[in-house]
Design an enzyme around this catalytic site. Structure first.
Site, mmCIF file in Angstrom:
data_model
loop_
_atom_site.group_PDB
_atom_site.id
_atom_site.type_symbol
_atom_site.label_atom_id
_atom_site.label_comp_id
_atom_site.label_asym_id
_atom_site.label_seq_id
_atom_site.Cartn_x
_atom_site.Cartn_y
_atom_site.Cartn_z
ATOM 1 N N LYS A 122 -19.938 -0.796 -17.279
ATOM 2 C CA LYS A 122 -19.671 0.606 -16.941
ATOM 3 C C LYS A 122 -18.718 0.662 -15.781
ATOM 4 O O LYS A 122 -18.684 -0.261 -14.957
ATOM 5 C CB LYS A 122 -20.981 1.297 -16.541
ATOM 6 C CG LYS A 122 -20.926 2.793 -16.586
ATOM 7 C CD LYS A 122 -21.085 3.259 -18.007
ATOM 8 C CE LYS A 122 -21.194 4.726 -18.170
ATOM 9 N NZ LYS A 122 -21.764 5.059 -19.485
HETATM 10 N N1 GLU Z 1 -19.773 6.633 -22.406
HETATM 11 C C1 GLU Z 1 -20.457 6.467 -23.643
HETATM 12 C C2 GLU Z 1 -21.864 5.963 -23.421
HETATM 13 O O1 GLU Z 1 -22.423 6.095 -22.349
HETATM 14 C C3 GLU Z 1 -19.667 5.633 -24.637
HETATM 15 C C4 GLU Z 1 -19.352 4.244 -24.202
HETATM 16 C C5 GLU Z 1 -18.383 3.512 -25.114
HETATM 17 O O2 GLU Z 1 -17.979 4.067 -26.107
HETATM 18 O O3 GLU Z 1 -18.045 2.392 -24.768
HETATM 19 O O4 GLU Z 1 -22.503 5.486 -24.318
#
Ligand code: GLU
Length: 436
Positions: A122
């Site tokens: 993240k």
């Molecule tokens: N931000 C989204 C999540 O928390 C998608 C993450 C992604 O597609 O890599 O799942």
């Protein structure tokens, strides 16, 4: 003219800055509980618990008035045991390292639960997009891509959109990465515009998955979706798409809210009309809606509305020891990441309120990111139909797996989801690191 670097002035702390630590603590506790259920030993548990790599970067960015401001960015690669790190990047004034750590871990468990060949990661940049111009946002995004380039890649770590980030930013991010590396590699980032290798249906995917899980939870409780009333907190990418899809499926959405307040109609809101009307009025907030067919209510009142399903689809730490006793829903479907604290969860459990956990309920986004990643590696094109069909099938399979694990072990859906995910990662870790 010489530019001066000044302390950050564009950011304001609007909510409790400790929220990130709570999220981290709770996600670690969920893993600890799953490890106990699975009888995983301490040394293996430590490998699952500790992030693999954490990066903090300082991004000097020129603002429109000529000042240079130093923004802070984070990328945490929690695990890359099952595949490249995967997870969004958020731009938020309250983002901090603990929050990003907790969210990166959630991505590991989410990808493992959905059986995707990804680890978890993240990113976060501490900034307030509501006071930044498009040019400033582009320069921050490019600076972040620049700083992360040595640590990311389609086979290393693949960022995506998250809170306050969108496909425009993914385009800048991709462009900056490809300039730096001199190589074409569209799968370094997902959530891109279709013209740059994005995939149809990525924008709606998280909300579509949330709607699918909502209907599945209702059916499991023998509530007919057509008779159900749903309240959604958050009307951004996730909340608005979930609302549209539920409306399309004939489910009554009686309340929606965003940072500007809420709209309520006990007979069901006209979601397409509201979504369309605020779409044309930046900053696209619900307070701009002029229709007479909805009552205005506050964000706090929203959480306590009587309904069948409450979908928190904004930020973490909304359902807490203070708010959980006021909730008047039979089911919670977590559209956001980490919306329920451990104390909140305990109260919901005592009150018999069922929770579809975040790592299941909001996994639709990363599932379609996976399709987009594959598309980029293979150089082919997916149709909207095949995206939707395969997304729905994967969400349904994960839901069934979680429900049967929870019934088999007599544990909550959240615990069951963690047991499945932790078992998959733990097996891979022990195969990789077992003594020769
Ligand atoms: N931000 C989204 C999540 O928390 C998608 C993450 C992604 O597609 O890599 O799942």
């Amino acid at each position: 003219m010489a530019t001066t670097i000044e302390p950050r002035t564009t950011t304001t702390r609007v909510v409790d800055a400790k929220q990130g630590s709570v999220l981290l603590r709770d996600s670690q506790q969920n893993v600890r509980d799953a490890a106990e259920t699975l009888e995983i030993g301490r040394s293996l548990f430590n490998l699952l618990d500790q992030p693999e790599r954490e990066i903090t970067v300082t991004l000097p960015v020129e603002l429109d008035d000529g000042r240079v401001e130093a923004f802070t960015g984070y990328r945490v690669q929690h695990s890359r045991v099952l595949g490249p790190g995967k997870g969004g990047m958020r731009f938020h004034p309250d983002s901090d390292l603990d929050e990003v750590r907790g969210l990166a871990a959630l991505m590991t468990w989410k990808c493992a639960l959905l059986d995707l060949p990804f680890g978890g990661a993240k990113g976060g940049v501490v900034c307030d997009p509501s006071v930044l111009s498009t040019g400033e946002l582009a320069r921050i995004t490019r600076a972040f891509a620049n700083a992360l380039t040595p640590m990311i890649g389609s086979r290393e770590d693949v960022p995506a959109p998250d809170v306050n980030t969108d496909e425009r930013m993914m385009a800048w991010f991709l462009d900056e990465y490809e300039r730096r590396t001199g190589k074409h590699d569209p799968s370094v980032v997902t959530g891109k515009p279709i013209a740059l290798g994005g995939i149809p249906g990525r924008g709606e995917s998280t909300g579509r998955g949330v709607a699918l899980i909502t209907v599945a939870m209702l059916e499991r409780q023998w509530i007919k979706p057509r008779n159900a009333r749903v309240v959604i907190q958050g009307f951004g990418k996730v909340g608005s798409e979930a609302a549209k899809r539920l409306h399309e499926l004939g489910v009554k959405v009686i309340g929606i809210s965003d940072v500007s307040g809420g709209l309520y109609n006990p007979d069901g809101l006209d979601i397409p009309r509201i979504a369309q009307s605020i779409q044309c009025q930046p900053p696209k907030l619900l307070r701009e809606y002029g229709g007479e067919d909805a009552q205005r209510i506050s964000g706090e009142e929203m959480l306590s509305l009587e309904c069948d399903v409450l979908i928190p689809a904004a930020l973490e730490g909304v359902i807490t020891a203070e708010t959980a006793p006021q909730i008047n829903a039979k089911i919670i479907v977590e559209g956001a990441n980490g919306p329920t604290t451990a104390e909140g969860d305990r109260i919901l459990d005592e009150r018999g309120i069922l929770v579809a956990p975040d790592i299941l309920a909001n996994a639709g986004g990363v599932v379609v990111s996976y399709f987009e990643w594959l598309q980029g590696l293979q150089g082919n094109r997916w149709t909207l139909d095949s995206v939707r069909t395969q997304l729905d099938a994967r969400m349904r399979d994960a839901f069934e797996a979680v429900v049967s694990e929870s019934e088999r072990r007599k544990i909550s859906l959240r615990q069951a989801a963690y047991v499945i995910a932790v078992e998959r990662v733990a097996r891979a870790v022990s195969l990789r690191w077992s003594p020769m």
